[in-house]
Design an enzyme around this catalytic site. Structure first.
Site, PDB file in Angstrom:
ATOM      1  N   HIS A 150      -9.777  38.239  -9.708  1.00  0.00           N
ATOM      2  CA  HIS A 150      -8.487  38.740 -10.214  1.00  0.00           C
ATOM      3  C   HIS A 150      -8.419  40.260 -10.066  1.00  0.00           C
ATOM      4  CE1 HIS A 150      -8.575  35.099 -13.105  1.00  0.00           C
ATOM      5  NE2 HIS A 150      -7.575  34.886 -12.264  1.00  0.00           N
ATOM      6  N   LYS A 192      -2.045  23.837 -22.743  1.00  0.00           N
ATOM      7  CA  LYS A 192      -3.348  23.903 -22.064  1.00  0.00           C
ATOM      8  C   LYS A 192      -4.330  24.594 -23.005  1.00  0.00           C
ATOM      9  CE  LYS A 192      -5.188  25.827 -17.725  1.00  0.00           C
ATOM     10  NZ  LYS A 192      -4.805  26.637 -16.560  1.00  0.00           N
ATOM     11  N   ARG A 243      -7.121  32.170  -2.331  1.00  0.00           N
ATOM     12  CA  ARG A 243      -8.564  32.103  -2.066  1.00  0.00           C
ATOM     13  C   ARG A 243      -8.866  31.308  -0.804  1.00  0.00           C
ATOM     14  NH1 ARG A 243      -9.647  30.031  -8.032  1.00  0.00           N
ATOM     15  NH2 ARG A 243      -7.830  28.877  -7.327  1.00  0.00           N
ATOM     16  N   SER A 268     -11.824  30.970 -12.776  1.00  0.00           N
ATOM     17  CA  SER A 268     -12.150  31.135 -14.206  1.00  0.00           C
ATOM     18  C   SER A 268     -12.783  29.861 -14.773  1.00  0.00           C
ATOM     19  CB  SER A 268     -10.890  31.453 -15.013  1.00  0.00           C
ATOM     20  OG  SER A 268     -10.331  32.675 -14.591  1.00  0.00           O
TER      21      SER A 268
HETATM   22  O1  PNS Z   1      -3.994  31.440 -13.450  1.00  0.00           O
HETATM   23  P1  PNS Z   1      -3.119  30.236 -13.223  1.00  0.00           P
HETATM   24  O2  PNS Z   1      -3.259  29.256 -14.351  1.00  0.00           O
HETATM   25  O3  PNS Z   1      -3.338  29.602 -11.878  1.00  0.00           O
HETATM   26  O4  PNS Z   1      -1.602  30.777 -13.248  1.00  0.00           O
HETATM   27  C1  PNS Z   1      -0.506  29.925 -13.028  1.00  0.00           C
HETATM   28  C2  PNS Z   1       0.800  30.648 -13.407  1.00  0.00           C
HETATM   29  C3  PNS Z   1       0.748  31.076 -14.864  1.00  0.00           C
HETATM   30  C4  PNS Z   1       0.970  31.866 -12.547  1.00  0.00           C
HETATM   31  C5  PNS Z   1       1.978  29.670 -13.156  1.00  0.00           C
HETATM   32  O5  PNS Z   1       1.697  28.464 -13.791  1.00  0.00           O
HETATM   33  C6  PNS Z   1       3.280  30.208 -13.676  1.00  0.00           C
HETATM   34  O6  PNS Z   1       3.892  31.062 -13.063  1.00  0.00           O
HETATM   35  N1  PNS Z   1       3.672  29.739 -14.875  1.00  0.00           N
HETATM   36  C7  PNS Z   1       4.860  30.245 -15.575  1.00  0.00           C
HETATM   37  C8  PNS Z   1       5.860  29.116 -15.792  1.00  0.00           C
HETATM   38  C9  PNS Z   1       6.764  28.960 -14.576  1.00  0.00           C
HETATM   39  O7  PNS Z   1       7.475  29.871 -14.215  1.00  0.00           O
HETATM   40  N2  PNS Z   1       6.685  27.770 -13.966  1.00  0.00           N
HETATM   41  C10 PNS Z   1       7.468  27.438 -12.799  1.00  0.00           C
HETATM   42  C11 PNS Z   1       6.786  27.855 -11.519  1.00  0.00           C
HETATM   43  S1  PNS Z   1       7.727  27.420 -10.112  1.00  0.00           S
END
Ligand code: PNS
Length: 172
Positions: free
Chosen positions: A29, A53, A102, A139
């Site tokens: 990150h 979660k 990644r 993570s």
């Molecule tokens: O670190 P992660 O868990 O892979 O991050 C995922 C994250 C938080 C970036 C993604 O789930 C997100 O943007 N969530 C916010 C909710 C949202 O906007 N969902 C619709 C996406 S199209």
């Protein structure tokens, strides 16, 4: 902080967001955050508050760890949000979402989200290939290895390592 659209000389401020769970922040990150901070005037690193979660660290802990590891970047701000990332972008005048890729396996889902976010709100996503050194880093793996006493010292910053070690000690 209220987002301003222009700097002191009237030039538009280029603002981006790195959203994620950051449970906890890893060296992977940090690599993306540092490189994105070089590309934009302001970078918001935002912890997504996901009630459905379970997480190892609270949102406050994750914010604190992120604040510590990004202290050297004056244009990086740490925040948390609940809801859609595009709504956060609209409310904070952010035009670009930055995501690290990644491997090809990340691409399908990230592309789908990027296209959805663009369709929903016209917010673009910048994909940044991670440093190959971190292509296997997640993570979730860090947490699992640390839980069983494995060495994650090369995968996370020192403050995160300490917090993981303390947490593993509390469990034993
Ligand atoms: O670190 P992660 O868990 O892979 O991050 C995922 C994250 C938080 C970036 C993604 O789930 C997100 O943007 N969530 C916010 C909710 C949202 O906007 N969902 C619709 C996406 S199209």
């Amino acid at each position: 902080m209220t987002a301003s659209n222009s700097d002191a000389s009237g030039r538009p401020v280029r603002r981006a967001i790195c959203p994620g769970s950051f449970d906890p922040v890893t060296n992977g990150h940090l690599d993306i955050i540092g490189r994105a901070a070089d590309l934009y005037d302001e970078l918001v690193v935002a912890v997504f508050v996901n009630q459905s979660k379970s997480s190892l660290f609270t949102v406050e802990e994750r914010r604190e760890l992120l604040s510590e590891v990004t202290a050297g970047y004056p244009n990086v701000r740490i925040d948390a949000f609940e809801g859609l990332v595009v709504d956060y972008c609209r409310d904070n005048d952010i035009a670009v979402i930055v995501k690290g890729l990644r491997a090809v396996s990340d691409f399908d889902y990230e592309l789908q989200m990027a296209q959805m976010n663009r369709g929903l709100a016209g917010i673009d996503t910048l994909f940044m290939p991670t440093n190959p050194e971190y292509s296997f880093l997640a993570s979730s793996l860090v947490k699992e290895i640390a839980r069983w006493g494995g060495d994650v010292s090369k995968l996370v910053p020192p403050n995160v390592l300490k917090r993981l070690t303390d947490r593993a000690g509390e469990r034993s």
